[in-house]
Design a protein around this motif. Structure first.
Motif: not given
Length: 373
Positions: A74-77, A92-99, A271-277
């Motif tokens: 959930d945090y990674a994707m 689904t997708m994996v995004c970087d911190v810039d989306g 719930p919580g943060d995820f990378v790129g949110r």
């Protein structure tokens, strides 16, 4: 499956089988892969009409196990993988911190604390590293199984009959984007009803040492159904007709899920943060949007060709081909939001000549509903 030198393409466990079948090979993402066996048109038509058999062993397979595997994903994707039921899968997708999109992938939930992530070949090592880094604060173990796993796909209207014949499994209850354990003449496999062709189909995750046996058993089961070995060339034309994006063409770090009309994959309600949110929450309306294009005649706009509205350049073709199924040129491209309405007239610069194209809805092709799994 190891390299002898940095410049030598890796070979899948099925390389010699492809050579026996007369395959032409290409270097794809550092792998020596069959691009076609005889005729890519015949292979394409086989998948649409009967079935095709693909070697996808270049893909990456990464496992996450442990009490917090779901939380780590959930945090990674961008997706809510904790909501996936055991036995089901999610795109689904994996995004970087810039989306920006690092990869699009499929995640299978095999047990309550056991997930399998399948990454694109060119991104497999990157995604394995990213998952290790992003899961570091969670009680989960990340294990790259790519080198010990082969992946074989059977796609097309006859695929269920072929796979049932090879496995003895009852497939009528296996839904699209679901998986189950199965055996092929004693070899244990993970059988998933997934694919990248727009047809009903299956993907079999197989121990690398069993790959040749499983491939040959599937080929034997498919002989009476018109099953053909199929290479990467027809896989690309099939996915394009189905309107499925390809990483490196439609997807990349310079695009977000919203650019690719895949904003539905981003689950802000988890719930919580995820990378790129944070970056994705600020996106607003994208400055360009992925659309389908239909051309006339026989000349298809290809990847990188300029797209024009009148005399003004408004975009670039990401993928294009003469559709074997539909008989006319098709393409995908990013255009400004005001040019996304179906029926919008544009033109593609095909080797210095402006050829008319029309914006159309995706996908270009959908299989008959009676054959959907």
């Amino acid at each position: 499956m190891t390299n002898t030198t940095d410049s030598t393409p890796r070979r899948t466990p099925l390389h010699e089988v492809h050579a026996e079948l007369g395959a032409s090979f290409t270097d794809f993402a550092g792998w020596s892969m069959p691009v076609r066996y005889d005729s890519e048109l015949a292979e394409h038509r086989a998948v649409r009409e009967t079935a095709g058999q693909f070697d996808l062993s270049h893909m990456g397979e990464i496992e996450l196990t442990g009490p917090q595997a779901a939380d780590a994903l959930d945090y990674a994707m961008v997706g809510k993988l904790s909501a996936v039921q055991v036995g089901r899968a999610r795109y689904t997708m994996v995004c970087d911190v810039d989306g920006g999109i690092l990869d699009d992938l499929v995640v299978y939930r095999l047990a309550e604390q056991h997930y399998l992530v399948v990454a694109n070949a060119g991104n497999a090592a990157l995604i394995a590293d990213e998952l290790r880094a992003r899961a570091s604060g969670f009680d989960t173990e990340v294990t790259d199984r790519s080198a010990e796993t082969a992946l074989i796909a059977v796609q097309g209207p006859a695929s269920a009959a072929i796979v049932a014949g090879a496995t003895g499994a009852e497939l009528s209850g296996l839904r699209y984007y679901a998986s189950m354990p199965a055996t092929v003449d004693g070899d244990e496999v993970l059988l998933a009803r997934t694919g990248y062709t727009g047809e009903d189909g299956f993907e079999l995750f197989v121990p690398a040492g069993a790959a040749v046996r499983v491939w040959r058993r599937l080929a034997d089961a498919g002989a009476a159904h018109g099953l053909k070995p199929a290479g990467l060339a027809c896989r690309d034309s099939l996915r394009l007709e189905a309107g499925m994006p390809l990483y490196g063409n439609e997807l990349g770090t310079g695009t977000t899920p919203f650019h690719a009309n895949l904003g539905r994959l981003v689950k802000f309600d988890k719930p919580g943060d995820f990378v790129g949110r944070a970056a994705l929450e600020k996106c607003g309306e994208p400055d360009r949007v992925l659309v389908g294009l239909r051309g006339n005649g026989r000349r298809a706009p290809r990847h990188g060709y300029r797209l024009l509205h009148g005399d003004h350049e408004v975009g670039e073709v990401t993928s294009g081909a003469l559709s074997p199924t539909l008989g006319h040129p098709i393409a995908m491209a990013f255009v400004p939001p005001e040019l996304t309405e179906p029926g919008t007239a544009l033109s593609a610069d095909i080797r210095g000549r402006a050829e008319p194209v029309e914006v159309v809805s995706l996908p270009f092709y959908q299989r008959p509903s009676s054959s959907k799994g």
